[in-house]
Design a protein around this motif. Structure first.
Motif, short mmCIF file in Angstrom:
data_model
loop_
_atom_site.label_atom_id
_atom_site.label_comp_id
_atom_site.label_asym_id
_atom_site.label_seq_id
_atom_site.Cartn_x
_atom_site.Cartn_y
_atom_site.Cartn_z
N PRO A 126 0.38 3.98 -3.53
CA PRO A 126 -1.00 3.82 -3.99
C PRO A 126 -1.16 3.97 -5.50
CG PRO A 126 -0.92 5.24 -2.06
CD PRO A 126 0.50 5.03 -2.49
N ARG A 134 -7.16 -7.45 6.28
CA ARG A 134 -7.33 -6.23 7.07
C ARG A 134 -7.55 -6.60 8.53
NH1 ARG A 134 -13.03 -4.83 4.07
NH2 ARG A 134 -14.13 -6.75 4.71
N HIS A 178 0.81 -1.23 0.00
CA HIS A 178 0.00 0.00 0.00
C HIS A 178 0.84 1.27 0.00
CE1 HIS A 178 1.18 -0.56 4.16
NE2 HIS A 178 0.87 0.69 4.40
N GLY A 226 -5.55 7.18 8.64
CA GLY A 226 -5.76 7.64 7.27
C GLY A 226 -5.04 6.76 6.26
N GLN A 227 -3.79 6.46 6.54
CA GLN A 227 -2.99 5.65 5.61
C GLN A 227 -3.56 4.25 5.48
OE1 GLN A 227 1.16 5.38 6.68
NE2 GLN A 227 1.58 3.78 5.22
N GLY A 237 -6.57 3.21 6.39
CA GLY A 237 -7.94 3.26 5.87
C GLY A 237 -7.94 3.30 4.35
N GLN A 238 -7.01 4.07 3.79
CA GLN A 238 -6.87 4.10 2.34
C GLN A 238 -6.47 2.72 1.81
OE1 GLN A 238 -3.44 6.12 0.67
NE2 GLN A 238 -4.64 6.87 -1.06
N ALA A 239 -5.58 2.04 2.54
CA ALA A 239 -5.16 0.70 2.13
C ALA A 239 -6.35 -0.24 2.09
CB ALA A 239 -4.08 0.18 3.07
N ASP A 240 -7.17 -0.22 3.14
CA ASP A 240 -8.35 -1.09 3.17
C ASP A 240 -9.27 -0.83 1.98
OD1 ASP A 240 -7.61 -2.48 5.42
OD2 ASP A 240 -8.93 -1.38 6.79
N LYS A 241 -9.44 0.43 1.62
CA LYS A 241 -10.29 0.78 0.48
C LYS A 241 -9.70 0.26 -0.82
CE LYS A 241 -12.30 4.92 2.59
NZ LYS A 241 -12.37 6.41 2.56
N MET A 242 -8.38 0.39 -0.98
CA MET A 242 -7.72 -0.13 -2.19
C MET A 242 -7.88 -1.64 -2.27
SD MET A 242 -4.18 2.00 -2.81
CE MET A 242 -3.36 1.26 -1.39
#
Length: 243
Positions: free
Chosen positions: A137, A160, A134, A182-183, A185-190
């Motif tokens: 991105p 996750r 991650h 934040g970092q 959370g972005q990984a989980d979304k990706m």
């Protein structure tokens, strides 16, 4: 990239565990290695990202691509920039037109398998887990595409964990909480977006589910089309939870 040209592989392919640090991925690695014939290695410093970037440059950088495209054309149909220099020793990118991107990609990843993963003779499924996917991105989806395309019969497990627990664990607790949430959370979304786009070869898994017991772990094994040995799994869970 030609998906029909593959590197050498164990009979039943590859499994990659894609996650971030302190997600419990070593437990997943152990659960996979409890399956007969599985040899899933640990982290490797995200080597496939660096190799993947080299593969992407050779395949898609204009200086390579334009030369490959124009080489078979009559001189008058080539790009004006390339007409006087293509194939000449004074071309600043002399020889780039002769580089085969598929062969280059397969050669790099085959070397990775032979020298880093080093699957033993009894191995029928190879792979690894990595916690750094991650960190870039912009290249993430392309990196996953390269793994799925080049490694035959590949499956990806995106792992996750509850982010509040991650933020309190290991080195993450030394960093600003908002930045960590934040970092990751972005990984989980990706992870979720890519898994949703490729459901036949990708699956989301949760650490909380894995430690809940056999029922959840059985669903992961079913995705991999593998039987579950309850005694072997219970042994892994007992050791991991104690650790």
């Amino acid at each position: 990239m030609n998906a029909h040209r593959h590197l050498n592989a164990p009979t039943d392919g590859y499994v990659f565990v894609v996650t971030y640090g302190r997600s419990g991925s070593t437990l997943t690695q152990s659960l996979l290695n409890a399956i007969p014939g599985y040899v899933i290695r640990g982290e490797n410093g995200n080597l496939t990202q660096f190799l993947g970037r080299a593969i992407d440059i050779v395949a898609n950088d204009d200086m390579y691509r334009w030369r490959r495209e124009d080489l078979p054309k009559p001189r008058e149909e080539r790009r004006p920039y390339l007409r006087p220099i293509l194939g000449k020793p004074f071309d600043p990118w002399a020889g780039a037109e002769r580089v085969d991107p598929d062969a280059f990609a397969l050669g790099l990843m085959d070397l990775f398998v032979k020298q880093v993963l080093r699957p033993p003779k009894h191995c029928r499924v190879s792979g690894f887990k990595e916690i750094r996917f991650h960190e870039d991105p912009a290249f993430f989806a392309k990196h996953m595409d390269i793994l799925r395309t080049l490694f035959p019969k590949s499956r990806i497990l995106f792992q996750r964990r509850n982010l509040d627990d991650v933020a309190r664990s290991g080195w993450w607790r030394q960093q600003p909480r908002d930045m960590v949430l934040g970092q990751l959370g972005q990984a989980d979304k990706m992870f979720a977006a890519y898994a949703q786009a490729h459901p036949s070869s990708c699956r989301m898994i949760d650490y909380e589910g894995l430690i809940s017991g056999l029922d959840y772990i059985r669903t992961m094994y079913q995705f991999l089309d593998e039987p579950l040995d309850e005694a072997a799994v219970q042994s892994v869970l007992a050791h991991s939870l104690k650790h």
